[in-house]
Design an enzyme around this catalytic site. Structure first.
Site, PDB file in Angstrom:
ATOM      1  N   PHE A  74     -46.565 121.348 -46.162  1.00  0.00           N
ATOM      2  CA  PHE A  74     -45.304 121.032 -45.497  1.00  0.00           C
ATOM      3  C   PHE A  74     -44.260 122.068 -45.908  1.00  0.00           C
ATOM      4  O   PHE A  74     -44.161 122.419 -47.075  1.00  0.00           O
ATOM      5  CB  PHE A  74     -44.856 119.618 -45.886  1.00  0.00           C
ATOM      6  N   ALA A 131     -45.368 116.797 -50.876  1.00  0.00           N
ATOM      7  CA  ALA A 131     -44.950 116.606 -52.261  1.00  0.00           C
ATOM      8  C   ALA A 131     -45.436 115.291 -52.858  1.00  0.00           C
ATOM      9  O   ALA A 131     -45.691 115.209 -54.062  1.00  0.00           O
ATOM     10  CB  ALA A 131     -43.431 116.695 -52.357  1.00  0.00           C
ATOM     11  N   GLU A 189     -48.228 113.913 -52.640  1.00  0.00           N
ATOM     12  CA  GLU A 189     -49.609 114.051 -53.119  1.00  0.00           C
ATOM     13  C   GLU A 189     -49.724 114.909 -54.377  1.00  0.00           C
ATOM     14  O   GLU A 189     -50.771 114.940 -55.021  1.00  0.00           O
ATOM     15  CB  GLU A 189     -50.490 114.644 -52.024  1.00  0.00           C
ATOM     16  N   ALA A 199     -41.498 122.272 -51.192  1.00  0.00           N
ATOM     17  CA  ALA A 199     -40.104 122.248 -50.748  1.00  0.00           C
ATOM     18  C   ALA A 199     -39.837 120.950 -49.999  1.00  0.00           C
ATOM     19  O   ALA A 199     -40.452 120.690 -48.972  1.00  0.00           O
ATOM     20  CB  ALA A 199     -39.804 123.449 -49.860  1.00  0.00           C
ATOM     21  N   VAL A 200     -38.934 120.152 -50.558  1.00  0.00           N
ATOM     22  CA  VAL A 200     -38.490 118.927 -49.903  1.00  0.00           C
ATOM     23  C   VAL A 200     -37.038 119.165 -49.496  1.00  0.00           C
ATOM     24  O   VAL A 200     -36.187 119.428 -50.346  1.00  0.00           O
ATOM     25  CB  VAL A 200     -38.593 117.702 -50.844  1.00  0.00           C
ATOM     26  N   THR A 246     -32.416 110.656 -43.311  1.00  0.00           N
ATOM     27  CA  THR A 246     -32.868 109.355 -43.817  1.00  0.00           C
ATOM     28  C   THR A 246     -33.078 109.425 -45.327  1.00  0.00           C
ATOM     29  O   THR A 246     -33.110 110.513 -45.908  1.00  0.00           O
ATOM     30  CB  THR A 246     -34.203 108.947 -43.151  1.00  0.00           C
ATOM     31  N   HIS A 266     -35.700 109.179 -46.937  1.00  0.00           N
ATOM     32  CA  HIS A 266     -37.050 109.664 -47.242  1.00  0.00           C
ATOM     33  C   HIS A 266     -37.024 110.757 -48.313  1.00  0.00           C
ATOM     34  O   HIS A 266     -37.859 110.774 -49.222  1.00  0.00           O
ATOM     35  CB  HIS A 266     -37.703 110.183 -45.952  1.00  0.00           C
ATOM     36  N   PHE A 315     -42.749 123.438 -62.974  1.00  0.00           N
ATOM     37  CA  PHE A 315     -42.155 122.651 -61.896  1.00  0.00           C
ATOM     38  C   PHE A 315     -41.449 123.573 -60.906  1.00  0.00           C
ATOM     39  O   PHE A 315     -40.382 124.103 -61.182  1.00  0.00           O
ATOM     40  CB  PHE A 315     -41.167 121.635 -62.481  1.00  0.00           C
ATOM     41  N   ARG A 330     -33.877 130.086 -52.618  1.00  0.00           N
ATOM     42  CA  ARG A 330     -34.639 129.845 -53.851  1.00  0.00           C
ATOM     43  C   ARG A 330     -36.091 130.310 -53.761  1.00  0.00           C
ATOM     44  O   ARG A 330     -36.834 130.218 -54.724  1.00  0.00           O
ATOM     45  CB  ARG A 330     -34.574 128.353 -54.201  1.00  0.00           C
TER      46      ARG A 330
END
Length: 156
Positions: free
Chosen positions: A25, A59, A61, A83-84, A89, A91, A116, A130
Site C-alpha cells: 500500500f 501496515a 500486517e 506509509a500510512v 476517517t 482508520h 521503525f 520523508r
C-alpha cells in the site's frame, strides 16, 4: 576525570543479515524507503544476498510478519517500512497505533532489533518529503538505527 565505560554500536554491516518488511500500500513511497534502506546497508558493508525483502499488503500486517521473521533466527535485524497517510476517517489512527504497538511488541518479545520506518503523515506531500526529498529518507534512517542497535546488543 573519571572514565565511564561507554558502549556504542559500530556502523559496520559486514556479515549481518537483515529482513525488510515493506507494505505494498502506497508503494510509490515505500519503494523509495526500501531503496534508502538497502543503499544504506550496502554502503556499510552488507552483502546484497544478506538482504531479504518481504512485501505485505499493509501496515496492519507488519507486526505479525516482523514477529515471524524475528523468531526465525535467520536475521540479525528487521526493518519495517510503510506509509500510512491520514484520510477523512479514523482508520489512520487505528492502523498506525496498532502497527506501532505491534512492531514494538515483536521487537521486545524476540530480542531482535527492529528499525521503525513506518511513516505516519497527514498528507502525501509529507510522505514524499520523508522518502528521500526535503526530510531525508526514513528508510535509510531506520536501517542506520537497526544496524547500530544490532552492534550495541552484541556487546551487552
Amino acid at each position: 576525570m573519571l572514565h565511564i565505560k561507554t558502549i556504542e554500536g559500530q556502523l559496520d554491516a559486514k556479515g549481518l543479515k537483515f529482513a525488510i518488511v515493506a507494505t505494498r500500500f502506497n508503494d510509490f513511497i515505500v519503494d523509495r524507503l526500501i531503496g534508502g534502506a538497502c543503499d544504506y546497508l550496502q554502503r556499510h558493508g552488507c552483502d546484497r544476498e544478506n538482504l531479504t525483502i518481504v512485501r505485505i499488503p499493509g501496515a496492519f500486517e507488519m507486526p505479525l510478519v516482523a514477529k515471524k521473521l524475528a523468531h526465525s533466527g535467520k536475521y540479525d535485524g528487521i526493518i519495517a517500512l510503510g506509509a500510512v497517510i491520514r484520510g477523512a476517517t479514523p482508520h489512520f489512527d487505528f492502523v498506525s497505533n496498532e502497527a506501532s504497538k505491534g512492531l514494538a511488541q515483536a521487537c521486545l518479545e524476540s530480542g531482535v532489533p527492529l528499525g521503525f520506518g513506518l511513516l505516519t503523515t497527514d498528507n502525501i506531500e509529507q510522505a514524499i518529503e520523508r522518502a528521500g526529498s526535503k526530510a531525508g529518507n526514513k528508510g535509510a534512517e531506520a536501517a542506520a538505527a537497526v544496524l547500530e542497535t544490532v552492534r550495541v546488543m552484541e556487546q551487552l
